[in-house]
Design an enzyme around this catalytic site. Structure first.
Site, PDB file in Angstrom:
ATOM      1  N   PRO A 128       0.809  -1.217  -0.102  1.00  0.00           N
ATOM      2  CA  PRO A 128       0.043  -0.094  -0.025  1.00  0.00           C
ATOM      3  C   PRO A 128       0.934   1.232  -0.131  1.00  0.00           C
ATOM      4  O   PRO A 128       0.619   2.246  -0.675  1.00  0.00           O
ATOM      5  CB  PRO A 128      -0.789  -0.266   1.308  1.00  0.00           C
ATOM      6  N   ALA A 130       4.210   1.179  -0.716  1.00  0.00           N
ATOM      7  CA  ALA A 130       5.587   1.034  -1.478  1.00  0.00           C
ATOM      8  C   ALA A 130       5.147   0.544  -2.873  1.00  0.00           C
ATOM      9  O   ALA A 130       5.101  -0.486  -3.178  1.00  0.00           O
ATOM     10  CB  ALA A 130       6.333   0.201  -0.929  1.00  0.00           C
ATOM     11  N   ARG A 266     -18.388  -0.094 -41.945  1.00  0.00           N
ATOM     12  CA  ARG A 266     -19.342   1.140 -41.648  1.00  0.00           C
ATOM     13  C   ARG A 266     -19.474   2.038 -42.847  1.00  0.00           C
ATOM     14  O   ARG A 266     -18.424   2.505 -43.350  1.00  0.00           O
ATOM     15  CB  ARG A 266     -18.798   1.750 -40.386  1.00  0.00           C
ATOM     16  N   ILE A 335     -12.811   5.623 -34.470  1.00  0.00           N
ATOM     17  CA  ILE A 335     -13.239   5.020 -35.907  1.00  0.00           C
ATOM     18  C   ILE A 335     -14.494   4.280 -35.565  1.00  0.00           C
ATOM     19  O   ILE A 335     -15.307   4.098 -36.556  1.00  0.00           O
ATOM     20  CB  ILE A 335     -12.003   4.336 -36.373  1.00  0.00           C
ATOM     21  N   HIS A 336     -14.932   3.940 -34.426  1.00  0.00           N
ATOM     22  CA  HIS A 336     -16.070   2.842 -34.115  1.00  0.00           C
ATOM     23  C   HIS A 336     -17.151   3.853 -33.798  1.00  0.00           C
ATOM     24  O   HIS A 336     -18.224   3.536 -33.697  1.00  0.00           O
ATOM     25  CB  HIS A 336     -15.898   1.902 -33.132  1.00  0.00           C
ATOM     26  N   GLU A 361       4.067  -3.024 -13.443  1.00  0.00           N
ATOM     27  CA  GLU A 361       5.734  -3.166 -13.708  1.00  0.00           C
ATOM     28  C   GLU A 361       6.380  -2.056 -13.850  1.00  0.00           C
ATOM     29  O   GLU A 361       7.131  -1.957 -14.887  1.00  0.00           O
ATOM     30  CB  GLU A 361       5.773  -4.270 -14.897  1.00  0.00           C
ATOM     31  N   GLU A 365       6.373   6.910 -16.115  1.00  0.00           N
ATOM     32  CA  GLU A 365       7.384   7.866 -15.317  1.00  0.00           C
ATOM     33  C   GLU A 365       8.695   6.939 -14.888  1.00  0.00           C
ATOM     34  O   GLU A 365       9.758   7.300 -15.222  1.00  0.00           O
ATOM     35  CB  GLU A 365       6.890   8.723 -14.274  1.00  0.00           C
TER      36      GLU A 365
HETATM   37  C1  LIG Z   1      -4.217  -4.587 -12.189  1.00  0.00           C
HETATM   38  C2  LIG Z   1      -2.905  -4.625 -11.457  1.00  0.00           C
HETATM   39  C3  LIG Z   1      -1.940  -5.628 -11.322  1.00  0.00           C
HETATM   40  C4  LIG Z   1      -0.814  -5.531 -10.697  1.00  0.00           C
HETATM   41  N1  LIG Z   1      -0.106  -6.691 -10.343  1.00  0.00           N
HETATM   42  C5  LIG Z   1       0.899  -6.746  -9.546  1.00  0.00           C
HETATM   43  C6  LIG Z   1       1.721  -7.781  -9.329  1.00  0.00           C
HETATM   44  O1  LIG Z   1       1.378  -9.085  -9.645  1.00  0.00           O
HETATM   45  N2  LIG Z   1       2.798  -7.790  -8.310  1.00  0.00           N
HETATM   46  C7  LIG Z   1       3.173  -6.405  -7.965  1.00  0.00           C
HETATM   47  O2  LIG Z   1       4.115  -6.514  -7.011  1.00  0.00           O
HETATM   48  N3  LIG Z   1       2.369  -5.504  -8.078  1.00  0.00           N
HETATM   49  C8  LIG Z   1       1.310  -5.267  -8.880  1.00  0.00           C
HETATM   50  N4  LIG Z   1       0.657  -4.374  -9.545  1.00  0.00           N
HETATM   51  C9  LIG Z   1       1.265  -3.002  -8.826  1.00  0.00           C
HETATM   52  C10 LIG Z   1       2.220  -2.000  -9.812  1.00  0.00           C
HETATM   53  O3  LIG Z   1       3.065  -2.469 -10.274  1.00  0.00           O
HETATM   54  C11 LIG Z   1       2.070  -0.615  -9.117  1.00  0.00           C
HETATM   55  O4  LIG Z   1       0.700  -0.262  -9.181  1.00  0.00           O
HETATM   56  C12 LIG Z   1       2.808   0.044 -10.084  1.00  0.00           C
HETATM   57  O5  LIG Z   1       4.165  -0.075  -9.756  1.00  0.00           O
HETATM   58  C13 LIG Z   1       2.731   1.807  -9.386  1.00  0.00           C
HETATM   59  O6  LIG Z   1       2.657   1.733  -7.983  1.00  0.00           O
HETATM   60  P1  LIG Z   1       1.605   2.760  -7.130  1.00  0.00           P
HETATM   61  O7  LIG Z   1       0.328   2.147  -7.826  1.00  0.00           O
HETATM   62  O8  LIG Z   1       1.706   2.632  -5.839  1.00  0.00           O
HETATM   63  O9  LIG Z   1       1.926   3.997  -7.699  1.00  0.00           O
HETATM   64  P2  LIG Z   1       2.741   5.312  -7.014  1.00  0.00           P
HETATM   65  O10 LIG Z   1       4.213   4.738  -7.014  1.00  0.00           O
HETATM   66  O11 LIG Z   1       1.981   5.774  -5.962  1.00  0.00           O
HETATM   67  O12 LIG Z   1       2.731   6.254  -8.174  1.00  0.00           O
HETATM   68  C14 LIG Z   1       1.537   7.355  -8.371  1.00  0.00           C
HETATM   69  C15 LIG Z   1       1.934   8.272  -9.600  1.00  0.00           C
HETATM   70  O13 LIG Z   1       3.176   8.921  -9.013  1.00  0.00           O
HETATM   71  C16 LIG Z   1       4.387   8.729 -10.060  1.00  0.00           C
HETATM   72  N5  LIG Z   1       5.646   8.776  -9.343  1.00  0.00           N
HETATM   73  C17 LIG Z   1       6.006   7.830  -8.249  1.00  0.00           C
HETATM   74  N6  LIG Z   1       7.284   8.224  -8.054  1.00  0.00           N
HETATM   75  C18 LIG Z   1       7.784   9.038  -9.146  1.00  0.00           C
HETATM   76  C19 LIG Z   1       8.952   9.755  -9.246  1.00  0.00           C
HETATM   77  N7  LIG Z   1      10.066   9.433  -8.300  1.00  0.00           N
HETATM   78  N8  LIG Z   1       8.935  10.683 -10.134  1.00  0.00           N
HETATM   79  C20 LIG Z   1       7.871  10.837 -10.957  1.00  0.00           C
HETATM   80  N9  LIG Z   1       6.802  10.279 -10.930  1.00  0.00           N
HETATM   81  C21 LIG Z   1       6.617   9.425  -9.745  1.00  0.00           C
HETATM   82  C22 LIG Z   1       4.028   7.451 -10.696  1.00  0.00           C
HETATM   83  O14 LIG Z   1       4.548   7.398 -12.147  1.00  0.00           O
HETATM   84  C23 LIG Z   1       2.479   7.597 -10.830  1.00  0.00           C
HETATM   85  O15 LIG Z   1       2.015   8.375 -11.916  1.00  0.00           O
HETATM   86  C24 LIG Z   1      -0.260  -4.220 -10.045  1.00  0.00           C
HETATM   87  C25 LIG Z   1      -1.146  -3.292 -10.352  1.00  0.00           C
HETATM   88  C26 LIG Z   1      -2.526  -3.417 -10.995  1.00  0.00           C
HETATM   89  C27 LIG Z   1      -3.049  -2.291 -10.950  1.00  0.00           C
END
Ligand SMILES: Cc1cc2nc3c(=O)[nH]c(=O)nc-3n(C[C@H](O)[C@H](O)[C@H](O)COP(=O)(O)OP(=O)(O)OC[C@H]3O[C@@H](n4cnc5c(N)ncnc54)[C@H](O)[C@@H]3O)c2cc1C
Length: 377
Positions: A128, A130, A266, A335-336, A361, A365
């Protein structure tokens, strides 16, 4: 240079394309609507040897290369992202860490079931608090007697809670300045998975929150050396980016194919909309970008297969195809017209499934940060 795909790769593409068109396409909308995990399709993919494409045959995999794997993921995503991410997360995030860092005993214990697709595995990195800053992991593992006792939580973990999930590999803090990877079998007391999370897209895929309360696993479940977890997860993500890049490419190709077909059918102003130059230019731009994206993805996979450094190429491919799929699916829906906004047209599902390709992944950014680092900045 030779841009021709070897015959084995062409054959694989044909096999996966047929499977996706004949078996996945007819049920994709229903699975999405009902948020239903595709157990039957996973069993069929397993039968075809597609749940462990790059895993050596001695551990029950297909023993193919990364390029084959990328092509398979591309072809699946062309039709449905939920099925594709189930395969991709299982292979590159769930199974790969055990292949790459496992002891011979761990490999023998886990890989045959995973590589054959009888069981699934997950990788739990995100917490949550990290996400992009995955090194800020708070989940802890304390050594007591011959066990690791885990406390903490993970979020958004793919494939963690299906009926056939065998285990999750997590990152946990095992010292003040130290992260390690641990394999946690599903069903271990103290380890719980939430109900499936409600998502904008990838609705038939399995995404869970995980919680660990005094969850004890044997000392032997440490994966790789103690304190090696940070480096290991960075390497896992490098490989995983090729999968996500293949998904961006496949989604863009799928969206283009739908738009191309729709534009011929279409009719407005007395002729097919494909005869209007504005539509032709959109399709032309889409085709150019998809071709460029394909070169990036295949090159990253090829570098990995040559055992050459591929992290920068993978980040470039992931960034480019994430953004490319955004542009392409947007044009394709345009297009749809209004029909594209209706769920009965598959382009609506592809539109919803696209956004995560710019987040998972490593966000766009984060990819730029990785690329900038490789550029020496
Ligand atoms: C459907 C789904 C499946 C997933 N599956 C997995 C999984 O199997 N295993 C797993 O471990 N994780 C998984 N994830 C997690 C995913 O990898 C993270 O959501 C992603 O890495 C981003 O982390 P966050 O959501 O906490 O966003 P945050 O890190 O909170 O980022 C929020 C925004 O701030 C930006 N930001 C953050 N730091 C910086 C910086 N230094 N400079 C500029 N911009 C920055 C980000 O780019 C983003 O736009 C999944 C996520 C989803 C939604």
């Amino acid at each position: 240079m030779n841009f021709d795909l070897p015959e084995e790769h062409q054959l694989l593409r044909q096999t996966v394309r047929e499977f996706a068109t004949e078996r996945v396409a007819p049920v994709a909308a229903e699975l999405d609507r009902e948020h239903r995990f595709p157990y039957d399709l996973v069993a069929e993919l397993a039968e075809l040897g597609l749940m462990g494409i790059p895993i050596p045959e001695e551990y029950g995999g297909a023993g193919s290369d990364t390029l084959s794997y990328a092509i398979a993921v591309e072809e699946l995503t062309r039709i449905d992202s939920s099925v594709a991410i189930t395969v991709a997360a299982h292979t590159s995030l769930g199974t790969m860490p055990i292949l790459m860092y496992g002891s011979e005993e761990q490999k023998r214990e886990w890989l045959p079931d995973l590589a054959s697709g009888r069981k699934l595995a997950a990788f739990g990195l995100t917490e949550p608090d990290a996400g992009s800053d995955a090194g800020a992991t708070r989940t802890s593992a304390e050594q007591r007697d011959r066990s690791w006792v885990i406390n903490g939580s993970k979020i958004f973990i793919t494939n963690a809670g299906t009926d056939i999930t065998a285990c999750v590999t997590i990152t946990a803090r095992t010292g003040d300045d130290e992260i390690s990877n641990l394999i946690v079998p599903n069903g271990t007391p103290g380890y719980e998975v939430s109900p499936p999370m409600e998502k904008l897209g990838w609705r038939a895929s399995d995404t869970r929150e995980l919680s660990f309360r005094d969850c004890s696993v044997p000392a032997e479940n440490l994966l790789g050396g103690q304190g090696r977890g940070f480096q290991q997860f960075l390497e896992i993500l490098d490989g995983g980016r090729i999968s996500l890049a293949a998904m961006g490419l496949g989604l863009a190709q799928g969206a283009y194919d739908l738009a191309f077909a729709y534009a011929q059918e279409r009719r407005q102003f007395g002729r097919p909309i494909a005869s209007f130059q504005a539509i032709q230019f959109k399709l032309a731009d889409m085709a150019v970008e998809i071709e460029a994206g394909r070169q990036l993805v295949y090159k990253a996979a090829w570098l990995k297969d040559q055992d050459r450094p591929f992290a920068e190429a993978a980040a470039m491919a992931k960034l480019y195809t994430g953004e490319l799929s955004h542009r392409v699916v947007n044009h394709a829906l345009q297009i749809h017209g209004g029909y594209g906004y209706m769920e009965e047209f598959p382009i609506a599902r592809l539109y919803r499934d696209q956004k995560i390709l710019e987040i998972g992944e490593g966000t766009n950014e984060v990819q730029r940060m990785v690329i900038a680092k490789h550029l020496g900045l």
